[in-house]
Design a protein around this motif. Structure first.
Motif, short mmCIF file in Angstrom:
data_model
loop_
_atom_site.label_atom_id
_atom_site.label_comp_id
_atom_site.label_asym_id
_atom_site.label_seq_id
_atom_site.Cartn_x
_atom_site.Cartn_y
_atom_site.Cartn_z
N UNK A 392 0.83 -1.21 0.00
CA UNK A 392 0.00 0.00 0.00
C UNK A 392 0.86 1.25 0.00
N UNK A 393 1.95 1.24 0.76
CA UNK A 393 2.83 2.40 0.81
C UNK A 393 3.51 2.65 -0.52
N UNK A 394 3.95 1.59 -1.19
CA UNK A 394 4.62 1.74 -2.47
C UNK A 394 3.67 2.26 -3.55
N UNK A 395 2.38 2.00 -3.39
CA UNK A 395 1.38 2.42 -4.38
C UNK A 395 0.85 3.84 -4.14
N UNK A 396 1.28 4.47 -3.05
CA UNK A 396 0.76 5.81 -2.73
C UNK A 396 1.07 6.81 -3.85
N UNK A 397 0.04 7.55 -4.24
CA UNK A 397 0.23 8.66 -5.19
C UNK A 397 0.18 10.00 -4.48
N UNK A 398 -0.33 10.01 -3.25
CA UNK A 398 -0.39 11.25 -2.48
C UNK A 398 0.93 11.46 -1.75
N UNK A 399 1.27 12.70 -1.42
CA UNK A 399 2.52 12.95 -0.69
C UNK A 399 2.46 12.42 0.73
N UNK A 400 3.61 11.99 1.23
CA UNK A 400 3.75 11.56 2.62
C UNK A 400 4.90 12.31 3.26
N UNK A 401 4.74 12.67 4.51
CA UNK A 401 5.83 13.17 5.35
C UNK A 401 5.97 12.23 6.53
N UNK A 402 7.17 11.73 6.78
CA UNK A 402 7.42 10.83 7.89
C UNK A 402 8.20 11.57 8.97
N UNK A 403 7.77 11.38 10.21
CA UNK A 403 8.42 12.01 11.37
C UNK A 403 8.77 10.91 12.36
N UNK A 404 10.04 10.70 12.61
CA UNK A 404 10.46 9.69 13.59
C UNK A 404 10.47 10.36 14.95
N UNK A 405 9.52 9.98 15.79
CA UNK A 405 9.38 10.61 17.09
C UNK A 405 10.44 10.13 18.08
N UNK A 406 10.69 8.81 18.09
CA UNK A 406 11.65 8.29 19.07
C UNK A 406 12.43 7.09 18.53
N UNK A 407 11.76 6.06 18.08
CA UNK A 407 12.46 4.87 17.59
C UNK A 407 12.02 4.56 16.17
#
Length: 521
Positions: A392-407
């Motif tokens: 599902x993640x590889x098929x995303x056409x919308x933008x994503x922002x990832x935030x690593x909070x701790x681990x």
């Protein structure tokens, strides 16, 4: 009307017949409904849509039972064949007419227990085709007992050629569809809810593929209607997305949910972002509730948590950031330490499909030790189900922002970032975050197995693990990962909202709309 222009007989008859379709024409039925703690179908529709915007279809339909009941009785007791349907505007005070346009359908439990009649099916067919042609977000109040056995006016044997279910299912990925369930919702009515994108249910709802009559007919015993699929079952198993106290709260929730798919709001209020600096404990093993982090990042009162009691280690939510509707996935460390289970992957993967189909950018908040492992986890078909998130993640056409909070450890953290830290448009970490191919202590124990086995004293052995883990933690710090450009930046937590908003604002490509379909699960 003056005496000079008397009311024509045909118009007078229209007004009389139209009045018979309103609640006021059936005070006994309305009183019974209110006495049972419910609202009528027309009351729910009126509460949901903008005043004066509802254009009804099939108002004068009646139950097709002329062979067993008089026309006068059918007109009086089965208005609209128990299905109110039409187009309207929702949230027109916020969005323009184009974006506020919606379709609304509601089974009427005061008419033959909300069962699905022959003309009601034809009405659904008509509306579903119009919904596809007009691309209308749709709300469906689905309460009712399923197929109706008492209709006489249509020749048929199995009635399995009914098209409504295929037409409704075909709308998956085409327009957002929200189902509302109150009271008893079984069989065909339950399928309408189950094939929807999101389900809002009242606490007293009972939702099931077969009602008591079908259960008894199958030789499975007598079951009370409210015991078929109560919310005590359907909320933790993930069948419903939002559970509320009553229909008024359901309508309020639906207005908010539909709004996410209608566009950005022109005004918003931001919480104090400095609270994020202390939102995550410094100790890596101390669990915390991630919901306040989401609510702080988002506009005030803009968050709706979906399936909150199902796969609680994975949080999915709809929200707004600077007025823009977004989807949020996050790990909740209070459950399985935030590790991704088979159910959590199902939950997140399906949510990513929903966001992608309807153009909602995704914010991923990562505090993940990896995928859950072990024989019990593998018994849940983990290999296949865990991989759903990656697909599902590889098929995303919308933008994503990832935030690593701790681990951010292992394949689980990669799955949270769409498959790789470089898949999102932006991947950032908070200062206390650590990254690694697996949990640091586990990596130490695995990599130093022979050395540790050679230390006879258990305390000395554990001290060696502690020292080595501390060294590994220093090496795994977010700043070190940023020095090697594994992530794009390390930021002050209070900057997160602004960074996310700026990244989404910089995206020039139009948001995609529509997909082949969205998984129901």
């Amino acid at each position: 009307m003056t005496d000079e222009h008397p009311l024509r007989a045909d118009l007078a008859e229209l007004r009389r017949r139209r009045a018979l379709t309103e609640d006021a024409a059936r005070p006994d039925a309305v009183e019974r409904r209110h006495g049972a703690g419910g609202r009528t179908a027309r009351e729910n529709v009126e509460d949901l849509v903008d005043p004066g915007s509802f254009v009804e279809y099939g108002r004068f339909a009646v139950a097709p039972q002329r062979m067993r009941r008089s026309v006068e009785d059918l007109i009086a007791r089965t208005p609209a064949d128990g299905l109110i349907a039409g187009t309207a505007r929702i949230n027109g005070d916020v969005f323009d007419d184009k974006h506020a346009a919606c379709a609304v359908l509601s089974y009427d439990y005061t008419v033959l227990a909300g069962t699905q009649g022959g003309l009601g099916h034809r009405k659904k067919d008509r509306l579903f085709e119009l919904i596809e042609r007009m691309r209308l977000p749709t709300v469906f109040f689905a309460e009712g007992g399923g197929g109706r056995p008492g209709d006489t006016d249509f020749p048929g044997v199995s009635m399995l050629d009914t098209r409504a279910f295929a037409l409704w299912a075909r709308l998956s990925g085409v327009v957002p569809r929200v189902a509302v369930v109150k009271g008893r919702c079984f069989a065909g009515n339950a399928v309408i809810a189950g094939a929807s994108d999101l389900i809002v249910a009242t606490r007293d709802a009972s939702l099931g593929m077969g009602g008591p009559a079908m259960i008894a007919g199958g030789g499975l015993g007598e079951v009370a209607p409210d015991a078929v699929g109560p919310m005590s079952t359907q909320e933790p198993n993930g069948n419903v997305d939002v559970v509320v106290s009553d229909e008024a709260d359901a309508v309020a929730a639906v207005k908010k949910i539909v709004g996410y798919f209608q566009g950005s709001t022109p005004s918003w209020e931001a919480p104090d972002q400095t609270a994020l600096r202390t939102a995550v404990p410094e100790r890596a093993r101390r669990a915390y509730d991630v919901a306040p982090v989401i609510e702080t990042l988002a506009d005030v009162d803009s968050v709706t948590f979906l399936r909150p009691r199902f796969a609680r280690e994975m949080v999915t939510a709809l929200a707004r950031i600077e007025g823009r509707a977004v989807g949020v996935i996050a790990n909740d460390t209070r459950f399985t330490a935030g590790a991704i289970t088979a159910a959590a992957s199902d939950k997140a993967a399906r949510f990513l499909q929903l966001c992608d189909a309807f153009g909602l950018p995704v914010v991923s908040l990562i505090d993940c030790p990896g995928y859950m492992v072990g024989p019990a986890a593998e018994a849940e078909s983990l290999v296949r189900r865990a991989s759903r998130m990656l697909v599902a993640g590889a098929a995303l056409r919308v933008p994503m922002v990832a935030v690593i909070l701790r681990r951010g450890y292992g394949l689980g953290a990669q799955a949270m970032a769409g498959g790789s830290l470089h898949e999102p448009l932006l991947t950032v970490a908070w200062p206390g975050a650590h990254l690694g191919p697996m949990g640091l202590e586990g990596a130490v124990r695995l990599g130093m197995r022979k050395e540790l086995e050679a230390i006879p004293d258990e305390q000395d052995r554990e001290e060696r693990v502690r020292v080595a883990t501390a060294a590994a933690q220093d090496n795994a710090a977010a700043l070190n990962a940023a020095m090697l450009f594994e992530i794009d930046d390390v930021i002050d937590p209070a900057e997160t909202r602004a960074v996310v908003a700026a990244t989404f604002a910089a995206t020039k490509k139009p948001a995609p709309m529509g997909s082949r379909f969205i998984d129901t699960w």
